[in-house]
Design an enzyme around this catalytic site. Structure first.
Site, PDB file in Angstrom:
ATOM      1  CG  ASN A   1      -1.092   1.933   1.372  1.00  0.00           C
ATOM      2  OD1 ASN A   1      -2.492   2.504   0.720  1.00  0.00           O
ATOM      3  ND2 ASN A   1      -2.095   1.288   2.482  1.00  0.00           N
TER       4      ASN A   1
ATOM      5  CE  LYS B   1       0.441   3.619   4.449  1.00  0.00           C
ATOM      6  NZ  LYS B   1       0.168   3.531   6.030  1.00  0.00           N
TER       7      LYS B   1
ATOM      8  CG  HIS C   1      -5.894   2.140   5.315  1.00  0.00           C
ATOM      9  ND1 HIS C   1      -5.638   3.031   5.747  1.00  0.00           N
ATOM     10  CD2 HIS C   1      -4.794   0.993   5.127  1.00  0.00           C
ATOM     11  CE1 HIS C   1      -3.699   2.461   6.497  1.00  0.00           C
ATOM     12  NE2 HIS C   1      -3.522   1.429   5.389  1.00  0.00           N
TER      13      HIS C   1
ATOM     14  CD  GLU D   1      -3.113   5.423   6.938  1.00  0.00           C
ATOM     15  OE1 GLU D   1      -2.925   5.689   5.370  1.00  0.00           O
ATOM     16  OE2 GLU D   1      -2.464   5.198   7.147  1.00  0.00           O
TER      17      GLU D   1
ATOM     18  CD  GLU E   1      -3.175  -2.667   7.164  1.00  0.00           C
ATOM     19  OE1 GLU E   1      -2.154  -3.142   6.716  1.00  0.00           O
ATOM     20  OE2 GLU E   1      -4.127  -1.185   7.533  1.00  0.00           O
TER      21      GLU E   1
ATOM     22  N   GLY F   1       2.206   1.927  10.467  1.00  0.00           N
ATOM     23  CA  GLY F   1       3.583   3.435  10.600  1.00  0.00           C
ATOM     24  C   GLY F   1       4.251   3.216  12.144  1.00  0.00           C
TER      25      GLY F   1
ATOM     26  CB  SER G   1       5.096  -1.963  11.927  1.00  0.00           C
ATOM     27  OG  SER G   1       4.910  -0.621  11.818  1.00  0.00           O
TER      28      SER G   1
END
Ligand code: PEP
Length: 243
Positions: A9, A11, A96, A98, A165, A171, A204
């Site tokens: 991904n 992003k 996701h 985010e 996730e 991250g 991660s």
């Protein structure tokens, strides 16, 4: 049979020039990758078209990072299934964290986007996961159950990938322990009517932890953010070692 799916991904990283540079370094590393591993790159919209041309006939599948549920219309900033289908896109990330955190995505809009993806022949990668606060409050199981059940109403489980996730692991370098990820993924599988849905772990994933993660019996792949941006590190992840 559960399929192994390793997806990057990107992003909001990489211009077209940068994405082509990535491919030059990455493509040769796939020569010995076992053929049963599906390799996917979920890239920004501006990179999709150019990579679709460059990757025609290669073993890398392309994925988008969002899809709208309407066929077309006045939805500034959105992209439709037909637009993705036309250029040969196979996967799309939906829900996701985010998108949920910064763009108001809810389990209900996630559900609409999943169905739209399937209507256009794309395989959605549904992301679910809890915050640190929710985990510490003992809410992981109930939260994941609600996310999965609400998102999957009316969704075809024969054309679906799910990514567990945990948000606190995205991250941050703070990976969820492999056995704990395996446990939560087992819980997700128990909620499904099709036990062959591929369920990835994301958060991660790096070259130095991928072998342990992929050794877990419930884990069918990885969704990889930061470590998918660099050819050598994503290559090591895709070429994870089996003991
Ligand atoms: C992600 O973006 O889905 C992700 C898991 O990111 P990272 O690998 O950087 O934690």
């Amino acid at each position: 049979m559960r399929k192994i799916v390793i997806a990057g991904n990107w992003k909001m990283f990489k211009t077209q020039v940068e994405s082509k540079e990535f491919l030059q370094g990455f493509l040769p590393t796939l020569e010995d990758t076992p053929s049963n591993r599906e390799v996917v790159l979920c890239v920004p919209f501006t990179d999709l078209s150019i990579l679709s041309n460059s990757l025609h006939g290669s073993r890398i599948q392309l994925g988008a990072q969002n899809i709208h549920w309407e066929k077309s219309g006045a939805y500034t900033g959105e992209i439709s299934g037909a637009m993705l289908q036309e250029i040969g896109i196979r996967y799309v990330i939906v829900g996701h964290s985010e998108r949920r955190q910064y763009f108001g995505e809810t389990d209900e809009t996630v559900n609409l986007r999943l169905k739209a993806a399937q209507n256009y022949g794309l395989t959605p990668i549904l992301c679910v996961g809890e915050t640190k606060q929710q985990r510490d409050a003992g809410e992981t199981e109930s939260l994941i159950t609600t996310q999965v059940k609400t998102a999957l109403v009316g969704v075809d489980q024969n054309n679906l990938v799910i990514a567990y996730e945990p948000i606190w692991a995205i991250g941050t370098g703070d990976t969820c322990e492999a056995k704990e990820a395996n446990r939560v993924i087992g819980l997700i599988r128990s909620l499904l009517t099709n036990s062959n849905v591929s369920i990835q772990y994301g958060g991660s994933v790096k070259p130095d932890n991928v072998d342990e993660i992929m050794a877990q019996p419930e884990i069918d792949g990885a969704l990889v953010g930061g470590a998918s941006l660099e050819p050598a590190s994503f290559a090591r992840i895709v070429n994870y070692k089996v003991n």
